[in-house]
Design a protein around this motif. Structure first.
Motif, PDB file in Angstrom:
ATOM      1  N   GLU A   1      81.132  86.008 -16.024  1.00 14.37           N
ATOM      2  CA  GLU A   1      80.458  85.106 -16.004  1.00 14.37           C
ATOM      3  C   GLU A   1      80.164  84.030 -14.667  1.00 14.37           C
ATOM      4  O   GLU A   1      79.225  83.472 -14.592  1.00 14.37           O
ATOM      5  CB  GLU A   1      81.219  83.912 -17.120  1.00 14.37           C
ATOM      6  N   GLN A   2      81.315  84.385 -13.918  1.00 13.84           N
ATOM      7  CA  GLN A   2      81.242  83.775 -12.616  1.00 13.84           C
ATOM      8  C   GLN A   2      79.985  84.387 -11.635  1.00 13.84           C
ATOM      9  O   GLN A   2      79.219  83.709 -11.092  1.00 13.84           O
ATOM     10  CB  GLN A   2      82.548  83.973 -11.757  1.00 13.84           C
ATOM     11  N   GLN A   3      79.993  85.659 -11.760  1.00 20.72           N
ATOM     12  CA  GLN A   3      78.480  86.397 -11.079  1.00 20.72           C
ATOM     13  C   GLN A   3      77.543  85.801 -11.954  1.00 20.72           C
ATOM     14  O   GLN A   3      76.483  85.793 -11.153  1.00 20.72           O
ATOM     15  CB  GLN A   3      78.595  87.803 -11.300  1.00 20.72           C
ATOM     16  N   MET A   4      77.385  85.827 -13.308  1.00 17.68           N
ATOM     17  CA  MET A   4      76.149  85.282 -13.812  1.00 17.68           C
ATOM     18  C   MET A   4      75.768  83.888 -13.249  1.00 17.68           C
ATOM     19  O   MET A   4      74.790  83.589 -13.067  1.00 17.68           O
ATOM     20  CB  MET A   4      76.281  85.090 -15.500  1.00 17.68           C
ATOM     21  N   ALA A   5      76.668  82.994 -13.229  1.00 15.89           N
ATOM     22  CA  ALA A   5      76.436  81.548 -12.788  1.00 15.89           C
ATOM     23  C   ALA A   5      75.839  81.636 -11.346  1.00 15.89           C
ATOM     24  O   ALA A   5      74.953  80.802 -11.053  1.00 15.89           O
ATOM     25  CB  ALA A   5      77.687  80.759 -13.066  1.00 15.89           C
ATOM     26  N   SER A   6      76.679  82.504 -10.532  1.00 14.87           N
ATOM     27  CA  SER A   6      76.095  82.242  -9.136  1.00 14.87           C
ATOM     28  C   SER A   6      74.523  82.846  -9.056  1.00 14.87           C
ATOM     29  O   SER A   6      73.828  82.337  -8.220  1.00 14.87           O
ATOM     30  CB  SER A   6      77.009  83.156  -8.002  1.00 14.87           C
ATOM     31  N   MET A   7      74.329  83.879 -10.053  1.00 16.66           N
ATOM     32  CA  MET A   7      73.086  84.477  -9.784  1.00 16.66           C
ATOM     33  C   MET A   7      71.914  83.543 -10.294  1.00 16.66           C
ATOM     34  O   MET A   7      70.885  83.242  -9.472  1.00 16.66           O
ATOM     35  CB  MET A   7      72.966  85.834 -10.830  1.00 16.66           C
ATOM     36  N   VAL A   8      72.026  82.647 -11.582  1.00 16.47           N
ATOM     37  CA  VAL A   8      71.104  81.839 -12.099  1.00 16.47           C
ATOM     38  C   VAL A   8      70.847  80.649 -11.147  1.00 16.47           C
ATOM     39  O   VAL A   8      69.834  80.157 -11.263  1.00 16.47           O
ATOM     40  CB  VAL A   8      71.466  81.700 -13.584  1.00 16.47           C
ATOM     41  N   LYS A   9      71.692  80.249 -10.111  1.00 18.85           N
ATOM     42  CA  LYS A   9      71.756  79.139  -9.521  1.00 18.85           C
ATOM     43  C   LYS A   9      70.720  79.421  -8.460  1.00 18.85           C
ATOM     44  O   LYS A   9      70.301  78.559  -7.803  1.00 18.85           O
ATOM     45  CB  LYS A   9      73.108  78.615  -9.047  1.00 18.85           C
ATOM     46  N   GLN A  10      70.436  80.701  -7.865  1.00 19.10           N
ATOM     47  CA  GLN A  10      69.680  81.159  -7.283  1.00 19.10           C
ATOM     48  C   GLN A  10      67.942  81.382  -7.450  1.00 19.10           C
ATOM     49  O   GLN A  10      67.126  81.594  -6.503  1.00 19.10           O
ATOM     50  CB  GLN A  10      70.080  82.522  -6.413  1.00 19.10           C
ATOM     51  N   THR A  11      67.544  80.953  -8.980  1.00 20.80           N
ATOM     52  CA  THR A  11      66.514  81.243  -9.275  1.00 20.80           C
ATOM     53  C   THR A  11      65.847  80.079 -10.268  1.00 20.80           C
ATOM     54  O   THR A  11      66.854  79.375 -10.843  1.00 20.80           O
ATOM     55  CB  THR A  11      66.308  82.484  -9.819  1.00 20.80           C
ATOM     56  N   ARG A  12      64.787  79.948 -10.276  1.00 19.61           N
ATOM     57  CA  ARG A  12      64.303  78.974 -11.528  1.00 19.61           C
ATOM     58  C   ARG A  12      64.094  79.850 -12.773  1.00 19.61           C
ATOM     59  O   ARG A  12      64.164  79.028 -13.674  1.00 19.61           O
ATOM     60  CB  ARG A  12      62.759  78.645 -11.201  1.00 19.61           C
ATOM     61  N   VAL A  13      64.019  81.300 -12.926  1.00 17.16           N
ATOM     62  CA  VAL A  13      63.834  81.995 -13.963  1.00 17.16           C
ATOM     63  C   VAL A  13      64.438  83.363 -13.696  1.00 17.16           C
ATOM     64  O   VAL A  13      64.520  84.027 -13.053  1.00 17.16           O
ATOM     65  CB  VAL A  13      62.050  82.215 -14.251  1.00 17.16           C
ATOM     66  N   VAL A  14      65.075  83.660 -14.919  1.00 21.50           N
ATOM     67  CA  VAL A  14      65.950  84.948 -15.072  1.00 21.50           C
ATOM     68  C   VAL A  14      65.118  85.719 -16.212  1.00 21.50           C
ATOM     69  O   VAL A  14      65.038  85.047 -17.584  1.00 21.50           O
ATOM     70  CB  VAL A  14      67.264  84.877 -15.323  1.00 21.50           C
ATOM     71  N   VAL A  15      64.430  86.999 -16.093  1.00 24.66           N
ATOM     72  CA  VAL A  15      64.281  87.650 -17.036  1.00 24.66           C
ATOM     73  C   VAL A  15      65.143  88.699 -17.349  1.00 24.66           C
ATOM     74  O   VAL A  15      65.490  89.458 -16.109  1.00 24.66           O
ATOM     75  CB  VAL A  15      62.545  88.098 -16.889  1.00 24.66           C
ATOM     76  N   SER A  16      65.425  88.866 -18.578  1.00 26.14           N
ATOM     77  CA  SER A  16      66.595  90.018 -18.786  1.00 26.14           C
ATOM     78  C   SER A  16      66.205  91.244 -19.564  1.00 26.14           C
ATOM     79  O   SER A  16      65.623  91.050 -20.733  1.00 26.14           O
ATOM     80  CB  SER A  16      68.056  89.306 -19.362  1.00 26.14           C
TER      81      SER A  16
END
Length: 410
Positions: A69-84
């Motif tokens: 969860e920490q890595q997910m939170a860190s990643m999403v803070k760096q972008t406007r959109v995530v496509v999974s």
């Protein structure tokens, strides 16, 4: 979220569909585009291999594990959109959705797991509305052609008849493509979950299961799970495996559009199997085959045999040549309450679940990045309610899809 580094992060770039999507994004946006995008996954070595395979040497990559969860939170803070593309989503998808919702990051995926969709809505929609995160599940072959196909038909009906259609059918005229291990794993997981949970089995029978609370829909919906003859198409029909999720997404769209299609709206999906004895036999075999598979997938010993010896493994799927030869052809017919009829066709030029779905998902992500927060608020949207005409135009221009009116009779 102020000035994120990227417009889009493609999470799961080393998965089967993720690899295809990476290649598509390079072909459309490359390294010199105004679009700032990156790839992400849990293995740096595999990310580098994927980038090298597609000539994406200067595209940034981020290492992140879906279970962290920490890595997910860190990643999403760096972008406007995530496509999974990381599925089965019921097993691996929640930490990323949670992180996007909590941080106001927009998100889209290609899930076809309706039971997981409902869980995410129930758990996170209130927070998404507060943070401004726009979450759009089912942004691939499940369920863009269905959802946007109905939306397109209804817009054309409104234009030509002055009203929308009360009854709409989708019939699959052609479907050519292979199955990947990831898709099969998702289907097996649904059967496994349902076999252990009576409440889930009941939920999966509800055509309005992902509609907002208080939707008010009461009309009994047709569930085509066996052999039938369709008078509108003059052919035998059989069950369509994707109908379970597609129909529910369409009904959610109707609810989110303030019942624009009508409170008494009906919608069904099925496979066209042909005329005469051959068509009847094919439709019967289609029904039996799908039902037998779901029963075998629900029973632990037979599920083990299927997974071990019969079904493709995660990461496996159609070859690039097979993807190029794939296609789909959807036919819709809509009827107004006073008997006016409109027919529409939606087609795609690649393997539906992989070559074509990657192009749909890529354009959905770009479309999402371009929609201003003040124009569409946070919440759990559908393709038809968030992307609308903008994505239809993109799919026609950049993704090999067609949307065409075949006939309209007043």
């Amino acid at each position: 979220m102020a000035n994120p580094q990227y417009d889009i992060i493609l999470f799961g770039a080393t998965s089967f569909v993720g690899d295809i999507l990476t290649g598509y994004m390079m072909s459309q946006y490359g390294e010199s585009s105004d679009l700032k995008w990156a790839v992400a996954g849990r293995s740096e070595n595999k990310l580098i291999e994927t980038k090298q395979r597609h000539g994406a040497h200067n595209i940034p990559h981020l290492v992140a594990d879906a279970a962290n969860e920490q890595q997910m939170a860190s990643m999403v803070k760096q972008t406007r959109v995530v496509v999974s593309t990381v599925g089965p989503y019921a097993l691996f998808g929640e930490p990323l959705v949670k992180a996007c919702v909590e941080n106001g990051t927009d998100y889209c995926d290609l899930t076809g797991e309706v039971q997981w969709y409902k869980r995410m809505v129930d758990k996170y929609e209130t927070t998404a509305k507060q943070t401004g995160a726009r979450i759009v599940h089912c942004s691939g072959f499940d369920s863009i052609p269905s959802d946007l196909g109905v939306y397109f038909l209804q817009q054309q009906a409104q234009s030509q008849f002055g009203k929308m259609c009360k009854d709409v059918k989708l019939r699959v005229a052609r479907l050519k493509g292979g199955a990947s291990g990831g898709t099969v794993a998702s289907m097996v997981n649904i059967a496994k979950e349902a076999s252990k949970d009576a409440a889930l089995r009941k939920e999966l029978q509800n055509p309005y299961s992902i509609c907002p609370q208080g939707h008010g829909f009461k009309r009994r919906q047709e569930n085509i799970n066996g052999s039938q003859f369709d008078e509108d198409f003059d052919q035998w029909i059989g069950p369509f495996v994707m109908a379970a999720v597609n129909t529910r997404v369409v009904h959610r769209s109707n609810a989110l559009l303030n019942k624009a299609y009508g409170e008494d709206f009906s919608y069904s999906e099925a496979m066209l199997m042909g005329k005469g004895r051959k068509g009847k036999t094919g439709s019967r075999n289609m029904g039996w085959g799908l039902n037998i598979f779901m029963v075998l997938a629900a029973i632990k010993p037979t599920r083990w045999i299927l997974e071990r010896f019969v079904l493709p493994k995660p990461g496996e799927g159609p070859t690039p040549e097979e993807q190029l030869k794939g296609c789909f052809d959807y036919r819709f017919v809509g009827k107004t309450d006073d008997g006016q009829t409109i027919k529409v066709k939606v087609t795609g030029d690649r393997d539906p679940g992989y070559g074509s779905t990657a192009k749909m998902l890529g354009q959905a992500a770009v479309c999402l990045a371009n929609i201003k927060k003040e124009d569409k608020a946070g919440g759990f949207w559908t393709p038809a309610t968030l992307y609308q005409e903008d994505l239809i135009e993109r799919l026609i221009d950049k993704s090999g899809l067609t949307f065409e009116v075949l006939d309209a009779n007043k």
